[in-house]
Design an enzyme around this catalytic site. Structure first.
Site, PDB file in Angstrom:
ATOM      1  N   ASP A   1     -20.727 -38.232   7.890  1.00  0.00           N
ATOM      2  CA  ASP A   1     -19.547 -38.506   8.708  1.00  0.00           C
ATOM      3  C   ASP A   1     -18.429 -38.976   7.783  1.00  0.00           C
ATOM      4  O   ASP A   1     -18.404 -40.115   7.339  1.00  0.00           O
ATOM      5  CB  ASP A   1     -19.858 -39.575   9.763  1.00  0.00           C
ATOM      6  CG  ASP A   1     -18.720 -39.738  10.761  1.00  0.00           C
ATOM      7  OD1 ASP A   1     -17.620 -39.195  10.507  1.00  0.00           O
ATOM      8  OD2 ASP A   1     -18.925 -40.400  11.786  1.00  0.00           O
TER       9      ASP A   1
ATOM     10  N   TYR B   1     -13.756 -44.232  26.401  1.00  0.00           N
ATOM     11  CA  TYR B   1     -13.131 -43.939  25.104  1.00  0.00           C
ATOM     12  C   TYR B   1     -11.903 -44.830  24.903  1.00  0.00           C
ATOM     13  O   TYR B   1     -11.904 -45.721  24.101  1.00  0.00           O
ATOM     14  CB  TYR B   1     -12.771 -42.458  24.988  1.00  0.00           C
ATOM     15  CG  TYR B   1     -12.246 -42.095  23.618  1.00  0.00           C
ATOM     16  CD1 TYR B   1     -13.129 -41.912  22.558  1.00  0.00           C
ATOM     17  CD2 TYR B   1     -10.885 -41.957  23.370  1.00  0.00           C
ATOM     18  CE1 TYR B   1     -12.665 -41.595  21.289  1.00  0.00           C
ATOM     19  CE2 TYR B   1     -10.410 -41.638  22.106  1.00  0.00           C
ATOM     20  CZ  TYR B   1     -11.294 -41.460  21.065  1.00  0.00           C
ATOM     21  OH  TYR B   1     -10.827 -41.160  19.802  1.00  0.00           O
TER      22      TYR B   1
ATOM     23  N   SER C   1     -17.081 -42.849  18.461  1.00  0.00           N
ATOM     24  CA  SER C   1     -15.906 -42.963  17.605  1.00  0.00           C
ATOM     25  C   SER C   1     -15.072 -44.175  18.026  1.00  0.00           C
ATOM     26  O   SER C   1     -15.553 -45.300  17.952  1.00  0.00           O
ATOM     27  CB  SER C   1     -15.112 -41.647  17.657  1.00  0.00           C
ATOM     28  OG  SER C   1     -14.147 -41.592  16.649  1.00  0.00           O
TER      29      SER C   1
ATOM     30  N   HIS D   1     -19.425 -36.332  12.161  1.00  0.00           N
ATOM     31  CA  HIS D   1     -18.860 -37.084  13.271  1.00  0.00           C
ATOM     32  C   HIS D   1     -19.250 -36.496  14.624  1.00  0.00           C
ATOM     33  O   HIS D   1     -19.076 -37.145  15.651  1.00  0.00           O
ATOM     34  CB  HIS D   1     -17.335 -37.128  13.131  1.00  0.00           C
ATOM     35  CG  HIS D   1     -16.684 -38.225  13.904  1.00  0.00           C
ATOM     36  ND1 HIS D   1     -17.003 -39.554  13.722  1.00  0.00           N
ATOM     37  CD2 HIS D   1     -15.741 -38.205  14.889  1.00  0.00           C
ATOM     38  CE1 HIS D   1     -16.276 -40.301  14.539  1.00  0.00           C
ATOM     39  NE2 HIS D   1     -15.518 -39.512  15.263  1.00  0.00           N
TER      40      HIS D   1
END
Length: 717
Positions: A650, A487, A567, A685
């Protein structure tokens, strides 16, 4: 050759029923994507944006809708050839098919918690009176929509537990509808709040609650318009939303966001204001003991947007906060507003381990820490003394520890890569811990080995990484196809957690690795700062170094490295795939931020400038331009197989990011492997996604990654 011999000699250790994937597949024929003649000169550089039309909302633009349908048809046709797809779907479903509970919350004599019997699309909300009472179904979101895509997003009982306000999420959107239910009768009240977003529910006694909302967007702009002018409102139970009172707003600073929280003693409402995603806030207080207009008079407590301030609790006139003011890894301080000259007092000092959370329950202070990205927790008195450790069940993530001053107990959950949440009840007076709910599993967690290692990044920084696989595979020392996840942003710590899709990968004989790269919050503010804005390349270097380490040290097969991120992690995958296509064999970029020159123009994108920088400032723009996935696809270079996933609803990272990136991939000459996109309908999302969609997407992704990393070939050999 040696690796193949070792592999053949240890097949019995890692066998599974996954079908081999060496069959020839029909290569996809990409749908034609119109490339518009659009070039802009930005800071003296010409920048082409041929697929800008794909930014349009699929609900409003028939050409975008047709493109989405054609892409899904192409992707589905390719995925249908993968025989392992069915096996993965069955295995993920089996791994999810266990009774699971959320962490209970007490209000009055009632305990509220979520429960899922196994494969229900949405978890239900239950209530029981007393810890030994019989549970009763209060809310069943599975009855709200035929496709299961309408979710119970949040809920908060009134202080005495007689009422419960809850928020509804439809089709994955960030917008929320807030409703109220009578707990004793289960009857829905007439209250309904719309256009709430990025909000909590903060009860003011039983008379009503505070919430945050934005102005109603223009027609057709629900899922794309920028979010400005968030304000806090008070809703009185039994009245129409049109009568709600705006109690806090900053019209002179429309970019600021505001959230409300009330203290358990009913004395204070705390308004926390932010200007982006940075962990820096202002805090204003409202004295709820006052009446009339003075009740909503906001008094500044912390100003300047310089540090993080999180309210813990109010007790006997003293407010407790967690802050990184003069403490990058956080400390706990208090202030007594009754004093003639209130001043901040230190309660718990900063240590080498970041404080990730704190609560006051009963007469005790519970403090949570991160130690190398895993949880530990201690109990202190209110002076910060007399520490005693809460014994956790291993290397993993503990969550919860909520409650109120005066409560006899707190509840918390514990999970790890190989263990779903178990819920525990801790008596803070006696120190005794009981199991409130523990899942009955369809697999043995002890069949899997978890290790943590540290590897050097490009600049020598040591990066922690968890590596999880079947214990028999670990003991054999044989390399296997590996799924590497990362991430690296927004001060978010990625800690050990259970995921049925990852478990299915490991049951098929693969390795799962989680790299705790810079940009996250695993080691406090300095770790975050080292991976954002001008330092963003460190994040990509850390992830690349993780892949190199896995291959060099015999965890991963030579052609068996898959990477995945969601993301901000989708951005990570896109950037790393562009920078090191030779290292990677398959990529999964989920709901990623792919156009770094225009991310700030849609919905919540403007908040992200704290981590990414400002596209309208030349110094930041040049950094963004250097790694933006959409703008850096390398025509004429062999790429790994790429699967992009997104969803039509999203409104956090709008799907146009993924659409444009996919169009750029498909237009380039990237070798023989496919670059495809899977676009979910009635999803957003990630939150609120129904179980059946989770299973279907997981099976598609794993079948794709398994084919191009040789995971099925491992089983065959």
């Amino acid at each position: 050759m040696i690796r193949l011999l070792l592999l053949a000699a240890t097949t019995s250790l890692i066998a599974s029923p996954l079908v081999a994937a060496d069959e020839a597949l029909n290569a996809p024929e990409y749908p034609e994507t119109y490339a518009q003649d659009l070039t802009e000169t930005i800071f003296g550089e010409e920048v082409a944006d041929p697929y800008r039309w794909l930014e349009n909302d699929v609900r409003n633009d028939p050409e975008v809708a047709n493109w989405v349908a054609a892409q899904n048809q192409t992707t589905d046709a390719f995925l249908e050839q993968l025989e392992s797809r069915e096996w993965f779907a069955e295995r993920i479903a089996s791994l999810l098919n266990f009774e699971r509970f959320g962490i209970p919350q007490r209000a009055g004599e009632n305990y509220f918690y979520t429960r899922n019997s196994g494969l229900q699309n949405q978890s239900q909300l239950y209530v029981q009176t007393g810890i030994d009472g019989e549970r009763r179904l209060l809310i069943d979101p599975n009855a709200w929509a035929d496709d299961g895509a309408t979710a119970l997003a949040g809920w908060e009982p009134s202080p005495d537990g007689s009422l419960l306000a809850y928020s509804v999420q439809d089709g994955g959107t960030d917008w929320r509808i807030i409703r109220v239910i009578d707990v004793s009768t289960g009857q829905q009240l007439g209250d309904e709040i719309r256009w709430a977003k990025f909000t909590g529910i903060a009860w003011v006694g039983n008379e009503g609650f505070l919430y945050s909302r934005f102005p109603e967007p223009e027609e057709g702009q629900d899922f794309q318009a920028l979010n400005y002018n968030q304000a806090v409102y008070f809703h009185e139970i039994g009245t129409d939303q049109s009568e709600d009172r705006q109690v806090f707003a900053t019209p002179d600073h429309p970019e600021r966001g505001h959230s409300a929280r009330t203290t358990h003693d009913g004395r204070w409402a705390a308004i926390t204001s932010s200007i982006g995603t940075d962990d820096v806030y202002e805090v204003h207080l409202m004295d709820l003991k006052r009446r009339g207009r003075d009740r909503w008079k906001a008094m500044p407590l912390v100003t300047g947007f310089e540090n993080s301030w999180t309210l813990i609790a109010s007790l006997d006139g003293t407010l407790y906060f967690r802050t990184n003011h003069d403490a990058p890894k956080f400390r706990i301080v208090s202030i007594n507003l009754v004093d003639r000259e209130p001043e901040w007092r230190l309660v718990v000092p900063e240590t080498d381990e970041p404080i990730s959370g704190a609560s006051i329950v009963g007469s005790k202070l519970v403090v949570e820490y991160l130690r190398d990205a895993a949880s530990r927790a201690i109990v202190l008195d209110l002076k910060g003394e007399g520490a005693s450790a809460i014994e956790l069940a291993g290397l993993g993530t503990a969550s919860g520890f909520g409650g109120s001053p005066g409560d006899p107990e707190t509840f918390y959950s514990f999970e790890s890569f190989n263990r779903p949440d178990s819920i525990y009840r801790l008596n803070l007076e006696t120190g005794e811990t009981d199991v409130f709910a523990s899942p009955e599993l369809t697999f043995d967690p002890d069949d899997f080995a978890i290790e943590q290692t540290f590897y050097p990044s490009k600049d020598g920084t040591k990066i922690p990484m968890f590596i999880v696989r079947k214990k028999a595979l670990a003991e054999s020392g044989v390399a296997a196809p590996t799924l590497l996840y990362g991430y690296g942003g927004f001060d978010i710590s990625i800690t050990p957690g259970f995921n049925a899709t990852r478990m299915a990968w490991m049951e098929a004989g693969g390795v799962f690795a989680l790299a705790n790269i810079r940009g996250g919050g695993e080691y406090g503010k300095e770790w975050h700062d080292a991976g954002r804005r001008a330092n963003k390349q460190n994040v990509f270097d850390d992830f690349i170094a993780a892949g190199e380490f896995l291959k060099a040290n015999g965890y991963t097969t030579e052609d068996g490295l898959a990477i995945e991120g969601r993301s901000n992690g989708g951005l990570l995958v896109g950037a790393v795939t562009n920078q090191r296509p030779d290292l990677i064999d398959a990529s999964h970029a989920a709901v990623g931020v792919m156009d770094m020159l225009r991310f700030d123009r849609f919905t919540a994108g403007r908040y992200w400038v704290d981590d990414y920088g400002y596209p309208d400032r030349e110094e930041d723009w040049r950094i963004l331009r250097s790694y933006s996935p959409y703008h850096n696809v390398r025509d004429g270079v062999d790429y790994p197989a790429v699967l992009v996933t997104t969803a039509d609803t999203d409104d956090r990272v709008v799907p146009g990011h993924s659409f444009k990136y996919t169009a750029a991939l498909q237009a380039a000459n990237l070798g023989d492997k496919p670059q495809l996109i899977r676009i979910e309908t009635r999803a957003g999302h990630g939150s609120g996604k129904p179980t059946d969609k989770v299973i279907a997407e997981g099976a598609d992704v794993l079948a794709f990654l398994a084919h191009f990393t040789g995971l099925a070939d491992v089983q065959k050999n």
